[in-house]
Scaffold this motif. Structure first.
Motif, PDB file in Angstrom:
ATOM      1  N   GLU A  47       2.111   4.684  -6.874  1.00 19.73           N
ATOM      2  CA  GLU A  47       1.161   3.572  -6.781  1.00 19.73           C
ATOM      3  C   GLU A  47       0.196   3.758  -5.613  1.00 19.73           C
ATOM      4  O   GLU A  47      -0.928   3.285  -5.661  1.00 19.73           O
ATOM      5  CB  GLU A  47       1.915   2.250  -6.627  1.00 19.73           C
ATOM      6  N   PHE A  48       0.639   4.459  -4.562  1.00 20.23           N
ATOM      7  CA  PHE A  48      -0.156   4.578  -3.349  1.00 20.23           C
ATOM      8  C   PHE A  48      -0.475   6.027  -3.007  1.00 20.23           C
ATOM      9  O   PHE A  48       0.300   6.928  -3.306  1.00 20.23           O
ATOM     10  CB  PHE A  48       0.600   3.975  -2.153  1.00 20.23           C
ATOM     11  N   THR A  49      -1.608   6.213  -2.323  1.00 15.39           N
ATOM     12  CA  THR A  49      -1.937   7.509  -1.737  1.00 15.39           C
ATOM     13  C   THR A  49      -1.374   7.545  -0.320  1.00 15.39           C
ATOM     14  O   THR A  49      -0.964   6.513   0.232  1.00 15.39           O
ATOM     15  CB  THR A  49      -3.463   7.716  -1.671  1.00 15.39           C
ATOM     16  N   SER A  50      -1.413   8.704   0.276  1.00 16.90           N
ATOM     17  CA  SER A  50      -0.993   8.839   1.666  1.00 16.90           C
ATOM     18  C   SER A  50      -1.839   7.933   2.565  1.00 16.90           C
ATOM     19  O   SER A  50      -1.311   7.264   3.452  1.00 16.90           O
ATOM     20  CB  SER A  50      -1.116  10.303   2.105  1.00 16.90           C
ATOM     21  N   ASP A  51      -3.151   7.903   2.344  1.00 15.75           N
ATOM     22  CA  ASP A  51      -4.017   7.026   3.137  1.00 15.75           C
ATOM     23  C   ASP A  51      -3.584   5.570   3.016  1.00 15.75           C
ATOM     24  O   ASP A  51      -3.540   4.845   4.010  1.00 15.75           O
ATOM     25  CB  ASP A  51      -5.481   7.151   2.701  1.00 15.75           C
ATOM     26  N   ASP A  52      -3.244   5.139   1.799  1.00 20.54           N
ATOM     27  CA  ASP A  52      -2.795   3.759   1.589  1.00 20.54           C
ATOM     28  C   ASP A  52      -1.543   3.466   2.408  1.00 20.54           C
ATOM     29  O   ASP A  52      -1.450   2.431   3.072  1.00 20.54           O
ATOM     30  CB  ASP A  52      -2.469   3.502   0.113  1.00 20.54           C
ATOM     31  N   VAL A  53      -0.583   4.376   2.351  1.00 17.26           N
ATOM     32  CA  VAL A  53       0.690   4.179   3.051  1.00 17.26           C
ATOM     33  C   VAL A  53       0.472   4.156   4.564  1.00 17.26           C
ATOM     34  O   VAL A  53       0.962   3.257   5.257  1.00 17.26           O
ATOM     35  CB  VAL A  53       1.722   5.259   2.658  1.00 17.26           C
ATOM     36  N   LEU A  54      -0.273   5.128   5.069  1.00 18.08           N
ATOM     37  CA  LEU A  54      -0.489   5.185   6.514  1.00 18.08           C
ATOM     38  C   LEU A  54      -1.254   3.969   7.025  1.00 18.08           C
ATOM     39  O   LEU A  54      -0.940   3.431   8.091  1.00 18.08           O
ATOM     40  CB  LEU A  54      -1.213   6.471   6.895  1.00 18.08           C
ATOM     41  N   PHE A  55      -2.234   3.506   6.265  1.00 23.38           N
ATOM     42  CA  PHE A  55      -2.956   2.317   6.700  1.00 23.38           C
ATOM     43  C   PHE A  55      -2.063   1.090   6.620  1.00 23.38           C
ATOM     44  O   PHE A  55      -2.102   0.224   7.490  1.00 23.38           O
ATOM     45  CB  PHE A  55      -4.254   2.082   5.914  1.00 23.38           C
ATOM     46  N   HIS A  56      -1.244   0.995   5.597  1.00 26.51           N
ATOM     47  CA  HIS A  56      -0.325  -0.137   5.475  1.00 26.51           C
ATOM     48  C   HIS A  56       0.613  -0.204   6.695  1.00 26.51           C
ATOM     49  O   HIS A  56       0.856  -1.284   7.225  1.00 26.51           O
ATOM     50  CB  HIS A  56       0.490  -0.047   4.180  1.00 26.51           C
ATOM     51  N   VAL A  57       1.114   0.937   7.118  1.00 30.81           N
ATOM     52  CA  VAL A  57       1.971   0.984   8.311  1.00 30.81           C
ATOM     53  C   VAL A  57       1.181   0.488   9.525  1.00 30.81           C
ATOM     54  O   VAL A  57       1.663  -0.349  10.296  1.00 30.81           O
ATOM     55  CB  VAL A  57       2.515   2.409   8.565  1.00 30.81           C
ATOM     56  N   HIS A  58      -0.033   0.996   9.694  1.00 28.10           N
ATOM     57  CA  HIS A  58      -0.898   0.589  10.801  1.00 28.10           C
ATOM     58  C   HIS A  58      -1.118  -0.933  10.782  1.00 28.10           C
ATOM     59  O   HIS A  58      -0.976  -1.608  11.805  1.00 28.10           O
ATOM     60  CB  HIS A  58      -2.237   1.334  10.689  1.00 28.10           C
TER      61      HIS A  58
END
Length: 135
Positions: A47-58
């Motif tokens: 469902e998510f890209t790496s960018d999505d995951v990293l931004f979500h963490v941020h």
């Protein structure tokens, strides 16, 4: 804007990963980066890209409100970010990450059949997670 996304790629666990079977990152008080990444990916494969995951963490770590996301995301990716090869999931907890042709990702336990299939799949770019120790 810079990106951390991978396409048609498999990230194997680090050579110095301390576990032989994948572990769920333990929750001790405030959620860690590993906890947030794990919860997002285990419940939402591809469902998510790496960018999505990293931004979500941020965003989670900074307790951002959703109306701040667009501006914050642009600012966050205006400078380079560490890619998923440096994730605690791939370095410490025994999870490999597969990225499809659209850059969407899913995680697989190092001992799973799926992990072994992706690790042997020569149609995918094969990369290792970053080592925790130098040397």
């Amino acid at each position: 804007m810079k990106t951390t996304n991978y396409y048609n790629t498999f990230i194997e666990v680090a050579d110095d990963c301390p576990v032989k079977t994948a572990e769920v990152p333990p929750i001790r008080g405030e959620k860690t980066i590993a906890n947030i990444e794990f919860e997002l990916l285990v419940d939402n494969p591809y469902e998510f890209t790496s960018d999505d995951v990293l931004f979500h963490v941020h965003a989670a770590k900074r307790q951002l409100r959703t109306q701040e996301f667009d501006v914050e995301r642009e600012q966050f990716f205006s400078k380079g970010q560490a890619c998923f090869r440096s994730s605690p999931l791939t370095k410490r907890y025994g999870w490999g990450a597969h990225f499809d042709a659209d850059g969407r990702m899913a995680i697989y336990a190092v001992e799973s059949d799926e992990y072994q299939q992706y690790a042997k799949d020569r149609s995918l770019k094969q990369v290792k997670a970053m080592r925790s120790k130098k040397g």
